[in-house]
Design a protein around this motif. Structure first.
Motif, PDB file in Angstrom:
ATOM      1  N   UNK A  95       0.834  -1.207   0.000  1.00 53.80           N
ATOM      2  CA  UNK A  95       0.000   0.000   0.000  1.00 53.80           C
ATOM      3  C   UNK A  95       0.870   1.259   0.000  1.00 53.80           C
ATOM      4  N   UNK A  96       1.918   1.251   0.844  1.00 57.40           N
ATOM      5  CA  UNK A  96       2.814   2.407   0.885  1.00 57.40           C
ATOM      6  C   UNK A  96       3.530   2.590  -0.446  1.00 57.40           C
ATOM      7  N   UNK A  97       3.912   1.475  -1.057  1.00 56.52           N
ATOM      8  CA  UNK A  97       4.588   1.531  -2.355  1.00 56.52           C
ATOM      9  C   UNK A  97       3.659   2.140  -3.405  1.00 56.52           C
TER      10      UNK A  97
ATOM     11  N   UNK B 144       3.565   5.739  -5.686  1.00 54.72           N
ATOM     12  CA  UNK B 144       3.492   5.537  -7.130  1.00 54.72           C
ATOM     13  C   UNK B 144       4.711   4.783  -7.667  1.00 54.72           C
ATOM     14  N   UNK B 145       5.214   3.856  -6.858  1.00 62.18           N
ATOM     15  CA  UNK B 145       6.322   3.024  -7.301  1.00 62.18           C
ATOM     16  C   UNK B 145       7.593   3.780  -7.616  1.00 62.18           C
ATOM     17  N   UNK B 146       7.792   4.903  -6.947  1.00 60.81           N
ATOM     18  CA  UNK B 146       8.930   5.764  -7.287  1.00 60.81           C
ATOM     19  C   UNK B 146      10.181   5.469  -6.475  1.00 60.81           C
ATOM     20  N   UNK B 147      10.081   4.557  -5.481  1.00 61.73           N
ATOM     21  CA  UNK B 147      11.239   4.259  -4.630  1.00 61.73           C
ATOM     22  C   UNK B 147      11.383   2.754  -4.457  1.00 61.73           C
ATOM     23  N   UNK B 148      12.564   2.337  -4.059  1.00 59.08           N
ATOM     24  CA  UNK B 148      12.816   0.941  -3.741  1.00 59.08           C
ATOM     25  C   UNK B 148      12.076   0.587  -2.445  1.00 59.08           C
ATOM     26  N   UNK B 149      11.313  -0.513  -2.427  1.00 58.44           N
ATOM     27  CA  UNK B 149      10.594  -0.877  -1.204  1.00 58.44           C
ATOM     28  C   UNK B 149      11.505  -1.318  -0.058  1.00 58.44           C
ATOM     29  N   UNK B 150      12.773  -1.593  -0.357  1.00 63.17           N
ATOM     30  CA  UNK B 150      13.701  -2.047   0.684  1.00 63.17           C
ATOM     31  C   UNK B 150      14.465  -0.876   1.296  1.00 63.17           C
TER      32      UNK B 150
END
Length: 207
Positions: free
Chosen positions: A142-144, A148-154
């Motif tokens: 949800x945060x990702x 808008x998928x603009x950052x690495x989730x890790x």
């Protein structure tokens, strides 16, 4: 910094947050983001600063992660990651302790040492070398999506690159790689409808 400890701390469960790669002999201990935030705040204070850190350690909050790992069939260890006052340089640190759950007391302690989020360590467990790394827990899906998928989730770096988009039925996916931490994942897409429809007058007349 002192005010950070006066704010309510987001609770977390320290239990069973890890990933194990037996082939690579690697252990990844995942730390909740709220736990990492606490560790960063406490780690910035000197124990002799006179600042009251009792809130940081209330209700067992000094324990950031703990669990049990099956290294190989029939071979298990327990671990605990805690905030501690490292006597060597009189500063707050993260301390990792690994136990043999089959042995009681101090005799069951296999390893005890200071670790950091930035530097994996390699230790010997039952004759094999294992690399242990601390990793901040990835952001949720949800945060990702909210970002808008603009950052690495890790590592939350924006140094990411996407590959070719693959389409199948009502969905699609795109392989993504982070140039900062090396993590890889897929962005998933779902068909939700259509837009900008233009009806051909010729087809409409034939109907």
């Amino acid at each position: 910094m002192a005010n950070a400890l006066s704010q309510p701390l987001t609770p977390w469960s320290a239990d069973h947050r890890h990933q194990l790669d037996r082939d690579a002999r690697s252990i990844f201990i995942l730390l909740p983001r709220s736990a990492v935030a606490l560790a960063n705040v406490v780690g910035s204070f000197h124990p002799d600063s006179g600042i009251d850190l009792s809130e940081a350690f209330r209700d067992g909050r000094g324990v950031l992660a703990k669990g049990r790992l099956e290294l190989d069939e029939g071979v298990e260890v327990s671990y605990e990651l805690t905030l501690c006052d490292a006597a060597s340089d009189n500063a707050f640190k993260l301390e990792l302790t690994i136990f043999d759950p089959a042995v009681d007391g101090d005799a069951g302690e296999l390893h005890r040492g200071v670790v950091t989020l930035d530097s994996p360590i390699t230790i010997s467990l039952f004759g094999d070398g294992w690399t242990i790394a601390l990793i901040e827990e990835p952001i949720t899906e949800d945060e990702y999506g909210q970002r808008q998928g603009s950052v690495c989730p890790v590592c939350t770096s924006d140094q990411i690159e996407g590959g070719r988009i693959e389409v199948d039925g009502g969905g699609a996916w795109q392989p993504i790689a982070c140039n900062h931490c090396g993590s890889t994942w897929d962005d998933d897409f779902k068909l939700t409808g259509y837009s900008r429809l233009s009806i051909s007058r010729e087809d409409a007349a034939n109907d």
